[in-house]
Design an enzyme around this catalytic site. Sequence first.
Site, PDB file in Angstrom:
ATOM      1  N   ASP A 164       0.942  -1.182   0.032  1.00  0.00           N
ATOM      2  CA  ASP A 164      -0.222   0.062   0.004  1.00  0.00           C
ATOM      3  C   ASP A 164       0.919   1.106   0.029  1.00  0.00           C
ATOM      4  O   ASP A 164       2.076   1.113   0.106  1.00  0.00           O
ATOM      5  CB  ASP A 164      -0.964   0.052   0.992  1.00  0.00           C
ATOM      6  CG  ASP A 164      -2.327   0.686   1.028  1.00  0.00           C
ATOM      7  OD1 ASP A 164      -2.096   1.773  -0.192  1.00  0.00           O
ATOM      8  OD2 ASP A 164      -3.158   0.904   1.721  1.00  0.00           O
TER       9      ASP A 164
HETATM   10  C1  BGC Z   1      -5.171   3.192   0.058  1.00  0.00           C
HETATM   11  C2  BGC Z   1      -5.282   2.277  -1.132  1.00  0.00           C
HETATM   12  C3  BGC Z   1      -5.148   2.624  -2.389  1.00  0.00           C
HETATM   13  C4  BGC Z   1      -3.822   3.330  -2.414  1.00  0.00           C
HETATM   14  C5  BGC Z   1      -3.577   4.063  -3.660  1.00  0.00           C
HETATM   15  C6  BGC Z   1      -3.691   4.051  -0.022  1.00  0.00           C
HETATM   16  O1  BGC Z   1      -3.995   5.258   0.959  1.00  0.00           O
HETATM   17  O2  BGC Z   1      -4.927   2.565   1.442  1.00  0.00           O
HETATM   18  O3  BGC Z   1      -6.463   1.511  -0.801  1.00  0.00           O
HETATM   19  O4  BGC Z   1      -5.529   1.611  -3.190  1.00  0.00           O
HETATM   20  O5  BGC Z   1      -3.792   4.467  -1.469  1.00  0.00           O
HETATM   21  O6  BGC Z   1      -4.389   5.050  -4.071  1.00  0.00           O
END
Ligand code: BGC
Length: 714
Positions: free
Chosen positions: A262
Site C-alpha cells: 500500500d
Molecule cells: C489506500 C489504498 C489505495 C492506495 C492508492 C492508499 O492510501 O489505502 O487502498 O489503493 O492508497 O491510491
Amino acid sequence: MTSERVSKLLQEMTTEEKIGQLLQLSADFFEGSQAVITGPMREHDLTLATVYTAGSVLGISGAERVHQIQADYLAKSRLKIPLLFMADIVHGFQTIFPIPLGMAASFDPEAVKLASEVAARESAVSGLHVTFAPMVDLVRDPRWGRVMESTGEDPYLNSVLAKASVDGFQGDLDVEHIAACVKHFAAYGAPEAGREYNTVDLSEWRFREQYLPAYSAAIAAQAKLVMTSFNTLFGVPATANQHLFRDILRDELAFKGVVISDWDAIGELINHGVAGNLQAAADQALAAGVDIDMMSFAYAKYLQKAANLDESTRQLIDESTARILELKESLGLFTDPYRQVTPEREQAELKSVQNLNAAQQVAEESIVLLKNERAILPLARDQKLALIGPVANTGDLLGSWSWQGDQHQTPSIYTAMAEKFPQVSYASGCAYHQLNHREFDQALSTARQADKIIAVLGLPSSESGEATSMTDIRLPQEQLTLLQALAKLGKPIISVVVTGRPLDLTLVDDLSAAVVLAWFPGSRGAAALTNILSGAVNPSGKLPMTFPRSVGQVPIYYNQFNTGRPLSHTENDRENKYLSKYIDEANSPLYPFGFGLSYAEIKAQPISATQQGRSIQLKVELENTAALAGKTVVQCYLHQPVATTVQPVQRLVAFSKVLVPSKQKVELTLTVAPEELTYLDAALKRQTFTGELKFLIGLDSQHTKAISIAYQND
Ligand code: BGC
C-alpha cells in the site's frame, strides 16, 4: 511457469532495470502534455534514468494522455517493456455506482459483477490496466470510515461478492477488462477502536475463519494482484509479514500474481518499529514477497546495494520482476502496449446511456427500506411533498473513491423528485453541520404547507472513506434538531439517509414513519431513489451490516459467538444480573443484518432439507400475498452446531435474490456447499460438522424458521 518472452527478458535485463520494474510512480511525475517532470524526481532523489525504468504508474488516465506517456516511455526504454497504468476504480470510473457497502446491500452477485464490468470497460478505454479493487476486508465497526469500501460483516457474503467483483473486472482480460488487485491483505478492516491505521490483533483461528475467506475467494477467482495492508497482524506489520505473504498467500492459497505494497507502507515499517531505516524496510518487504513498492522509493534507493552484495536478494528481485512482466504479458501489453485505446472509443464508452442505466439499476437494488409504518410508502403522485434537509439538493451522492465522478453533473434528489412529483417543494433547513435561523424557519414553513415531509439527511462524501474514523455515529446534531422540529408539526416524516457507514439511527427511527437508506447511491442515485419512493421500483436491499442502537454496542454483528451466560429472551433476563448484557442498553441492534422491507407481503417457508453428496439442498416456498410483485433475498443460516471450537450463533451459508410475482407462490432450492459445513479446530485443522444440523430460513437474520437434517460426511 515463466513464459519464453519473460525468461528471455529476464536474461537481458540489468539488475537496475529489474529494480525499476518494482518501482511505482505517482501521477505527479507526469504532468500536462509532458511525459515526465522533474519536480517529484528531485523531491524523491531519483534520476531521469530511474524514472524511465519504472514498471508502473498510479492515478493517471485518459486515452490520449496514457498513449502519449506510454509512447514517450517506450521510446526511451532500452528493452521496450511497457508501463502498467494502475488506479483506484472502486465503484465505477466516470459512471459511478453505489458505494461497495451499498452494492453489498443488493445481495446480488450479478449486480456487483455488472458494476465491475462497466467500471472495467470505462477505465480500460481510458488507458488503465489495473484497479486497486475489490477491497474485501471484513468490517464490523462503523467507526472505521473505510467501511464504505467493504461489503460488510459477513464472511460468506464477502466471499460471494469478492468473486463477483473480480469476475466482472477481469473477464477474460481482453481490452475491455482490467486486472483486479484484492486488498488489503490482511484484516485491515479490524483496527482497534475503529481508528484508522490502528493495530489489528486477531487470533490466527479467528482470522482464518472469518477474515481470510473473502481474500481467498478473490484469489480463487484468479485475481491478478494483492495489496498489503497498513496494519499489523500477529505482531508484525503486514508489509513485512512473511507468515502472511509467504506461508498463507503464496503457499496455502497458491497465489501466483503480483503483490504490491500500500502507499508508502514499506516506509512505514520504520514507524511501526520493525525496521531501523529504509534500507532495512526494503529488505524486509522484499523478503516477505512484496513485488511492487508503491511510493516509499525504498526499493529504488536501496535494492541495488543489497543485490550487489548477495545472491538471495538477486533471486528475490528476479522472482518479483518475473511476476510483474507476466502480469504485463497477460494484459497483452507486449503485443499492443496501448490496448487499443483511442479518444473515439473512450468517448463512446464513458458515461454512455447503457452504463448510466446500469448504475441506476444497481442503485435500485441497493437501497434499503428500514421502516414503513402504515404503508406510508410508496407515495402517490398528487400529494404535496416537502423535501427538506442538507442532502436534498446536492450532487454529493457519489461517495468517496469516485475521483473520476463529477458531483456537479450528478442530478440531486430534488431534481429527480421534481420530475415525478408535480407538487414537491424544497428547503435545505440546515447545512450538514450548520444551522441558521433563516434556513431553519424557511424549512418549517415549507413543511407546514405539505401533506408529507421527506427529510433527506446524512453526511458528505468527505466523512467516509480513508482517514475518516468517527467516535459518534449519530447524524450531526444540527440535522437532528431540524428533524425534531419537523416532527413537532405532526405530519408524517419519511427520512432518507445518505451515508457511507452504518449510523446510530435510533432517534431518526423514533421520529419517522418511514426510513429509507440510500447509501451514496452514485451517478443515477437520485432517479433510483425517486423510483423507490414512488413505487415504480419495489425496494429489495438488505443490510450487509448490523445497525446498532448506539455506538456503545460496537462492534455488534449478527454472527457472534454465544457466551456461557447468554440472554434467554424471557422475564429472567431482567431479574438475573449475571448475564452477558448491558445495564443501560439492549443487546439487540436497531436493524439486524439481512434486514430490509418490501412493499410486497412476502413470507418464506422451509419445505425440505436433503443431502446431495456433501451438499445440502433446502427447498423453500415464498408466498407473496400483495397485489404487486417484489424481489426479496432468501437467507439461509446455519444455527450454532456443536463443535470442538465455538461457532457463531448463526451464520449465513446460502442466499438467493428472487422475484416473487403478486399473489403467487414460488419454490426455490438453496444449496449449502460442503465448505460451508466445516470449521477450524483449535489446531487450525479443517473439520466437518456431523450429526443434526439446524438451518434457519428467513428474509432477514432475526425472523427465521428452522429446518433440521442429520448430516453425514463420509
Ligand atoms: C489506500 C489504498 C489505495 C492506495 C492508492 C492508499 O492510501 O489505502 O487502498 O489503493 O492508497 O491510491
